[in-house]
Design an enzyme around this catalytic site. Structure first.
Site, PDB file in Angstrom:
ATOM      1  N   SER A   1       0.155  -9.584   7.155  1.00  0.00           N
ATOM      2  CA  SER A   1      -0.958  -8.650   7.295  1.00  0.00           C
ATOM      3  C   SER A   1      -0.644  -7.561   8.323  1.00  0.00           C
ATOM      4  O   SER A   1      -0.572  -7.824   9.527  1.00  0.00           O
ATOM      5  CB  SER A   1      -2.217  -9.426   7.705  1.00  0.00           C
ATOM      6  OG  SER A   1      -3.224  -8.532   8.100  1.00  0.00           O
TER       7      SER A   1
ATOM      8  N   GLU B   1       0.843  -1.212   0.000  1.00  0.00           N
ATOM      9  CA  GLU B   1       0.000   0.000   0.000  1.00  0.00           C
ATOM     10  C   GLU B   1       0.873   1.256   0.000  1.00  0.00           C
ATOM     11  O   GLU B   1       0.566   2.244  -0.669  1.00  0.00           O
ATOM     12  CB  GLU B   1      -0.935   0.008   1.219  1.00  0.00           C
ATOM     13  CG  GLU B   1      -1.873   1.214   1.181  1.00  0.00           C
ATOM     14  CD  GLU B   1      -2.748   1.330   2.426  1.00  0.00           C
ATOM     15  OE1 GLU B   1      -3.150   0.287   2.992  1.00  0.00           O
ATOM     16  OE2 GLU B   1      -3.013   2.473   2.826  1.00  0.00           O
TER      17      GLU B   1
END
Ligand code: 0O3
Ligand code: SF4
Length: 331
Positions: free
Chosen positions: A226, A130
């Site tokens: 994650s 991201e």
């Protein structure tokens, strides 16, 4: 030694609206165009989800050179840089963008402010997809800070027009501390009206804050890659409760529950509920007799699917976009 007696479930936990949508995009693309469908990067950072989609016909790649000409390509929920988007277009793939709309919102803000002459400080984790996608919205003028020490070192070319952006899945408390350091060094800095950390990240961390003090151990379901899942485990540990993160029920160890009667359980935004249920079954096998859900915020947000993959809920048929000739219709 006491065995676990009660399991307390955090609310909310698990899938967020962006993850739901991203997985649905891959599944619908497979249904509509047939396997294989190529996906750039893990659609979300979860081993179970990725393996399930592989079995259904998805192929996960990192390099666009590994995608054959004419293929259908999905961008992961974490988003991509302008360079990746342009390369994919130049290679002529049929593209579906599963970037979470809340990540896209950050990209749009960066592009808009850059046109007004802003330079950026991005708070995030180096190497995270991201962060690469958001920083890659610009060729230059966006500086990454990972912690307060980085804030002291960062050297923008000017400080008149400086804005802060963040990764959506950070620790809310760490990001607030880093933002405060940015503000202290650059008092003119422009901050997002509504912070970039998303509702799902905030809600799952808030739920862990309620859960942790009430239990003897916290289990977080999530994959090691994650970010948001790791932040949940860290948060529970910071609050003084022993905490473990597991990718599946197989990773649970009996020792973790010895002498601990109340077990708190949560899941990252990319971890499916089936894994939570398997973890519950395993802890029950160790002795837990009751499972209780904590009170928490109910999330109702849902993001629309991209053009070409929408299906009419009533008929189950694909919704075609309006054209001057046909008007809106379901097929
Ligand atoms: O960003 P993170 O590593 O937490 O990503 P996950 O685990 O895939 O969770 C979904 C969040 C996301 C796609 C970006 O906000
Ligand atoms: Fe979107 Fe937030 Fe979910 Fe990321 S964690 S996919 S930003 S809703």
């Amino acid at each position: 030694m006491l065995a676990p007696k009660e399991i307390l479930l955090a609310e909310p936990r698990g899938f967020c609206a962006g993850v739901d949508r991203a997985i649905e995009i891959v599944e619908r693309a497979i249904q509509k165009f047939g396997a294989p469908i190529y996906v750039r990067h893990e659609i979300v950072h979860n081993t179970y989800v990725v393996n399930d989609l592989k079995a259904k016909g998805a192929i996960f790649i990192e390099e666009l050179s590994d995608v054959p000409p004419g293929a259908t390509l999905v961008f992961s929920a974490h988003g991509v840089s302008k360079a990746v988007q342009q390369e994919a277009e130049a290679r002529g793939f049929s593209i579906f963008d599963a970037t979470c709309p809340l990540v896209t919102k950050v990209h749009v803000e960066v592009a808009k402010l850059a046109k007004e002459g802003y330079e950026f400080i991005m708070i995030g984790h180096k190497g995270h997809p991201e962060v690469e996608g958001t920083m890659g919205q610009l060729d230059h003028g966006i500086h990454l800070v990972e912690d307060v020490e980085d804030v002291a070192r960062v050297q923008p070319a000017q400080t008149e027009k400086l804005a802060v952006v963040t990764q959506t899945t950070l620790s809310v408390d760490d990001a607030a501390e880093i933002s405060a350091a940015v503000r202290a060094r650059f008092p003119n800095v422009r901050e997002p009206k509504q912070q970039d950390i998303c509702y799902a990240t905030q809600n799952r961390q808030d739920a862990v804050k309620v859960l942790s003090p009430q239990v003897d151990v916290v289990i977080v379901v999530g994959s090691p890659t994650s970010s948001n899942s790791n932040r949940l485990r860290e948060l529970a540990a910071k609050l003084g409760t022993t905490a473990y993160m597991v990718d599946s029920a197989d990773e649970l160890q009996g020792d973790w529950f010895k002498g601990r009667s109340r077990v708190g359980l949560t899941a990252g935004a990319s971890a499916p509920e089936i894994l939570v249920q398997q973890v519950i079954d395993r802890i029950k096998a160790l002795g837990a007799v009751s499972v209780r859900s904590m009170a928490g915020i109910e999330e109702t947000i849902k993001f629309p699917l991209p053009k070409g993959l929408k299906i009419d809920a009533a008929t189950g048929l694909e919704i075609r976009e309006r054209t001057p000739e046909t008007g809106p219709s379901a097929h």
